[in-house]
Every structure is written in structure tokens, then in C-alpha cells.
Design an enzyme around this catalytic site. Structure first.
Site, mmCIF file in Angstrom:
data_model
loop_
_atom_site.group_PDB
_atom_site.id
_atom_site.type_symbol
_atom_site.label_atom_id
_atom_site.label_comp_id
_atom_site.label_asym_id
_atom_site.label_seq_id
_atom_site.Cartn_x
_atom_site.Cartn_y
_atom_site.Cartn_z
ATOM 1 C CB CYS A 9 -0.979 -0.014 1.169
ATOM 2 S SG CYS A 9 -0.219 0.037 2.811
ATOM 3 C CG ASN A 12 4.276 -1.576 5.326
ATOM 4 O OD1 ASN A 12 5.357 -1.873 5.817
ATOM 5 N ND2 ASN A 12 3.340 -2.475 5.144
ATOM 6 C CB CYS A 14 -3.823 1.603 7.100
ATOM 7 S SG CYS A 14 -3.653 3.088 8.109
ATOM 8 N NE ARG A 15 -4.493 1.594 1.779
ATOM 9 C CZ ARG A 15 -4.269 2.303 0.679
ATOM 10 N NH1 ARG A 15 -5.136 2.259 -0.315
ATOM 11 N NH2 ARG A 15 -3.189 3.052 0.579
ATOM 12 C CB SER A 16 0.132 -3.480 2.652
ATOM 13 O OG SER A 16 1.051 -2.618 3.274
ATOM 14 C CG ASP A 132 -5.191 5.833 2.388
ATOM 15 O OD1 ASP A 132 -5.268 5.537 3.600
ATOM 16 O OD2 ASP A 132 -4.230 6.432 1.888
#
Ligand code: 4NP
Length: 164
Positions: A9, A12, A14-16, A132
Site C-alpha cells: 500500500c 505500510n 494500515c491496509r497492507s 485508504d
């Protein structure tokens, strides 16, 4: 041979890293963790060495998934060689990853196929991007969790189908 899987993401935090933690949790529960090497990275450098966003890890904790061991790192071009499957959380991430790929041309077995949007595996893919949550409200984090959880389950299913 292990499947080397990388989630990418922007930050690095939150999402990934959530995808890394959820994917790891699923393969551990299914007893197939030894078949995978799992990591995550961000295209940006702001959060190198940082723990995940506390709002994201609190949401993961509420579902029994720990992100505690994960620290931010930046995506590097060597990752294109180190991983078999690179999953981008949104189209900007995908573009940034492919733009670091100087030596390869598009085509079957090329980076275009090994580097994909994560939500291509989502049974309800929407616009194929994981939103995001960083600048949004708390509900964004639960939404991201639901997307990441169901997409990781579908991804692990597809790896298990390949092994049959
Ligand atoms: P992520 O979210 O890409 O899901 O980790 C973000 C985290 C931090 C920033 C952007 C996105 N940032 O600009 O610091």
C-alpha cells in the site's frame, strides 16, 4: 516450494500490514503456514520502522488478529524478484510498483501478471481498490477489515485449489 506473497500500500501502516496479518492468521488456522512467506511494504517512506496505525491494529484486535509484530518498510525494486505474488491495494500502488520495474516487458509470466490489484480476488470487488482509511473516520477501518478479510480468504482458497 513456498509461495512468496507481498502486500503493498502507500504507508505500510494500515491496509497492507492488515492484509499481511489477516493472510497469516488464515493460513495458520488452516495449518498451511509453512507453504508461505508473507510480507508487506509501502511505496512511501514516511512510516519506515513504525508500528501499524493504532486505529487499524485496534480494529484487527477486535477480530482476534494481531498486527503487533509488524513494522513499516518501504517497497524496493528487489522485491520484484523476491516475491512470486505482489498484491497492490490500489491503482496508484500498482502504478508505482510497475514503474520501478525497468527490466521487464509486459506479457504472460511478466510482472503485469505477478503484480496485481489485491481486490481482483475479492468476490465483491467494487472498484478493485481498497480505500485508504488514513484520513477518514473510524468506520473506514472496519470497512477495510471486511474487504481485506474476505479477499484474503478468497486468495488462500485459490492457493489451496492450485495445490489440488
Ligand atoms: P496505508 O495508509 O497506505 O493503508 O498504510 C496510509 C498511511 C499513511 C499515509 C498514507 C496512507 N501517509 O500519508 O502518511
Amino acid at each position: 516450494m513456498k509461495h512468496r506473497v507481498l502486500f503493498v500500500c502507500l504507508g505500510n501502516i494500515c491496509r497492507s500490514p492488515l492484509a499481511e496479518a489477516v493472510f497469516r492468521d488464515i493460513v495458520e488456522r488452516r495449518g498451511i503456514a509453512d507453504q508461505f512467506e508473507i510480507d508487506s511494504a509501502g511505496t512511501g517512506a514516511w512510516h519506515v520502522g513504525h508500528p501499524p496505525d493504532s486505529r487499524m491494529s485496534a480494529t484487527a484486535d477486535s477480530h482476534g488478529v494481531s498486527m503487533d509484530a509488524i513494522r513499516g518498510r518501504q517497497f524496493v525494486s528487489e522485491d520484484l524478484d523476491q516475491f512470486d505474488h505482489i498484491f497492490a491495494m490500489d491503482r496508484d500502488n500498482l502504478h508505482d510498483i510497475l514503474s520501478m520495474d525497468s527490466s521487464r516487458t509486459a506479457g504472460p509470466n511478466s510482472e503485469q501478471f505477478r503484480v496485481r490489484l489485491f481486490r481482483e480476488a475479492d468476490p465483491e470487488p467494487g472498484d478493485y481498490q481498497v480505500p485508504d482509511p488514513y484520513y477518514g473516520g473510524d468506520s473506514g477501518f472496519e470497512n477495510v477489515y471486511q474487504i481485506v478479510d474476505r479477499t484474503c480468504r478468497a486468495l488462500v482458497d485459490s492457493f489451496e485449489d492450485l495445490a489440488k
